[in-house]
Design a protein around this motif. Structure first.
Motif, PDB file in Angstrom:
ATOM      1  N   LEU A  51       0.835  -1.203   0.000  1.00 22.87           N
ATOM      2  CA  LEU A  51       0.000   0.000   0.000  1.00 22.87           C
ATOM      3  C   LEU A  51       0.868   1.251   0.000  1.00 22.87           C
ATOM      4  O   LEU A  51       0.555   2.245  -0.677  1.00 22.87           O
ATOM      5  N   ARG A  52       1.969   1.217   0.739  1.00 25.52           N
ATOM      6  CA  ARG A  52       2.901   2.346   0.746  1.00 25.52           C
ATOM      7  C   ARG A  52       3.534   2.527  -0.628  1.00 25.52           C
ATOM      8  O   ARG A  52       3.664   3.651  -1.129  1.00 25.52           O
ATOM      9  N   GLY A  57       3.549   5.333  -6.270  1.00 26.00           N
ATOM     10  CA  GLY A  57       3.437   5.156  -7.712  1.00 26.00           C
ATOM     11  C   GLY A  57       4.314   4.065  -8.290  1.00 26.00           C
ATOM     12  O   GLY A  57       4.501   4.008  -9.505  1.00 26.00           O
ATOM     13  N   LEU A  58       4.837   3.194  -7.433  1.00 30.46           N
ATOM     14  CA  LEU A  58       5.745   2.146  -7.917  1.00 30.46           C
ATOM     15  C   LEU A  58       5.030   0.842  -8.247  1.00 30.46           C
ATOM     16  O   LEU A  58       5.539   0.037  -9.040  1.00 30.46           O
ATOM     17  N   VAL A  59       3.873   0.606  -7.625  1.00 25.82           N
ATOM     18  CA  VAL A  59       3.109  -0.609  -7.924  1.00 25.82           C
ATOM     19  C   VAL A  59       1.645  -0.254  -8.087  1.00 25.82           C
ATOM     20  O   VAL A  59       1.176   0.804  -7.652  1.00 25.82           O
ATOM     21  N   ARG A  60       0.913  -1.178  -8.712  1.00 22.11           N
ATOM     22  CA  ARG A  60      -0.543  -1.086  -8.819  1.00 22.11           C
ATOM     23  C   ARG A  60      -1.108  -2.402  -8.298  1.00 22.11           C
ATOM     24  O   ARG A  60      -0.720  -3.471  -8.769  1.00 22.11           O
ATOM     25  N   LEU A  61      -1.984  -2.323  -7.303  1.00 22.77           N
ATOM     26  CA  LEU A  61      -2.461  -3.522  -6.628  1.00 22.77           C
ATOM     27  C   LEU A  61      -3.702  -4.098  -7.291  1.00 22.77           C
ATOM     28  O   LEU A  61      -4.618  -3.365  -7.680  1.00 22.77           O
ATOM     29  N   ARG A  65      -4.567 -11.096  -6.750  1.00 23.85           N
ATOM     30  CA  ARG A  65      -3.629 -11.404  -7.831  1.00 23.85           C
ATOM     31  C   ARG A  65      -2.205 -10.990  -7.477  1.00 23.85           C
ATOM     32  O   ARG A  65      -1.257 -11.697  -7.793  1.00 23.85           O
ATOM     33  N   GLY A  66      -2.061  -9.822  -6.860  1.00 23.63           N
ATOM     34  CA  GLY A  66      -0.732  -9.372  -6.491  1.00 23.63           C
ATOM     35  C   GLY A  66      -0.492  -7.920  -6.847  1.00 23.63           C
ATOM     36  O   GLY A  66      -1.432  -7.132  -6.972  1.00 23.63           O
ATOM     37  N   ALA A  67       0.769  -7.572  -7.020  1.00 24.78           N
ATOM     38  CA  ALA A  67       1.164  -6.194  -7.309  1.00 24.78           C
ATOM     39  C   ALA A  67       1.831  -6.125  -8.678  1.00 24.78           C
ATOM     40  O   ALA A  67       2.794  -6.860  -8.944  1.00 24.78           O
ATOM     41  N   LEU A  68       1.325  -5.261  -9.518  1.00 26.32           N
ATOM     42  CA  LEU A  68       1.947  -5.020 -10.816  1.00 26.32           C
ATOM     43  C   LEU A  68       3.018  -3.963 -10.650  1.00 26.32           C
ATOM     44  O   LEU A  68       2.752  -2.872 -10.131  1.00 26.32           O
ATOM     45  N   ILE A  69       4.233  -4.275 -11.064  1.00 27.02           N
ATOM     46  CA  ILE A  69       5.309  -3.287 -11.021  1.00 27.02           C
ATOM     47  C   ILE A  69       5.078  -2.298 -12.154  1.00 27.02           C
ATOM     48  O   ILE A  69       5.090  -2.669 -13.324  1.00 27.02           O
ATOM     49  N   VAL A  70       4.835  -1.042 -11.795  1.00 30.56           N
ATOM     50  CA  VAL A  70       4.488  -0.033 -12.804  1.00 30.56           C
ATOM     51  C   VAL A  70       5.693   0.217 -13.702  1.00 30.56           C
ATOM     52  O   VAL A  70       6.776   0.570 -13.206  1.00 30.56           O
ATOM     53  N   PRO A  71       5.538   0.025 -15.015  1.00 28.57           N
ATOM     54  CA  PRO A  71       6.672   0.252 -15.916  1.00 28.57           C
ATOM     55  C   PRO A  71       7.064   1.735 -15.956  1.00 28.57           C
ATOM     56  O   PRO A  71       6.231   2.614 -15.742  1.00 28.57           O
TER      57      PRO A  71
END
Length: 214
Positions: A51-52, A57-61, A65-71
């Motif tokens: 959540l932090r 802006g580094l991941v999208r939950l 499913r998990g956390a998408l690493i924001v490209p």
């Protein structure tokens, strides 16, 4: 007195480091379980850590499913470079306009960091990056504005994961050292215009390296 990092802090640092060093690649979907196993904690602190990172802006939950690493996007590269230009140009100008005693103290600190960069350019790439970051941070911190420092730290975190493998060559590190030397000289000599100009020239080089459009 030293305190032990909480499970959430450990999960946060582990995951953020994996993102910034690109062990987790942009576009990768990482499960809470995989992170929990890597850190050695339960999923609850991992969820709090994510959540932090989402707020940064580094991941999208994605629930369950998990956390998408924001490209990294071109817009992000451009924004980071533009914001660094504004903050660091301004703070370098202020540093060069400070009282002689303050300038001398800052110049002594910067000189030591520049010496570290010279050593690490030939020895330890990661240590060089730390010394580079500390050099700029010292100038930003000299303005006495904690919001600037926090924003600077965030920008450098973002920039770290923008660096492609092989871009920070020994030749580039040596050029970086020369550019830092010009900034140091302007601050030491009390020349605000030269300090801002030196930072802008340095950021021009960073922009070319990262492929920024501005």
């Amino acid at each position: 007195m030293h305190t032990t990092p909480s499970a959430t802090d450990r999960a946060y640092r582990y995951t953020k480091d994996a993102i910034l060093t690109r062990r987790y690649a942009g576009g990768e979907l990482v499960s809470e379980g995989a992170i929990a196993d890597g850190v050695g904690v339960s999923r609850t602190p991992v969820r709090e850590a994510l959540l932090r990172l989402e707020a940064e802006g580094l991941v999208r939950l994605y629930p369950k499913r998990g956390a998408l690493i924001v490209p990294v996007s071109q817009a992000e590269i451009d924004d980071v470079i533009e914001t660094r230009r504004l903050i660091e140009g301004y703070t370098a100008e202020r540093a060069a306009a400070a009282e002689p005693q303050e300038r001398a103290a800052l110049a002594g600190l910067l000189s030591g960091l520049l010496d570290r960069m010279r050593v690490e350019a030939e020895a330890d790439r990661r240590a060089f990056i730390v010394a580079d970051r500390d050099f700029h941070r010292a100038i930003v911190a000299a303005a006495g504005n904690e919001i600037f420092v926090t924003l600077y730290d965030s920008l450098r975190d973002r920039q770290l994961r923008m660096m492609e493998e092989g871009t920070r060559t020994v030749a580039r590190m040596r050029a970086n050292i020369e550019e830092h030397g010009v900034i140091l000289a302007a601050v030491r000599d009390g020349d605000p215009a030269a300090a801002r100009g030196a930072v802008q020239a340095h950021m021009d080089a960073a922009a070319r390296l990262l492929g920024a459009r501005r």
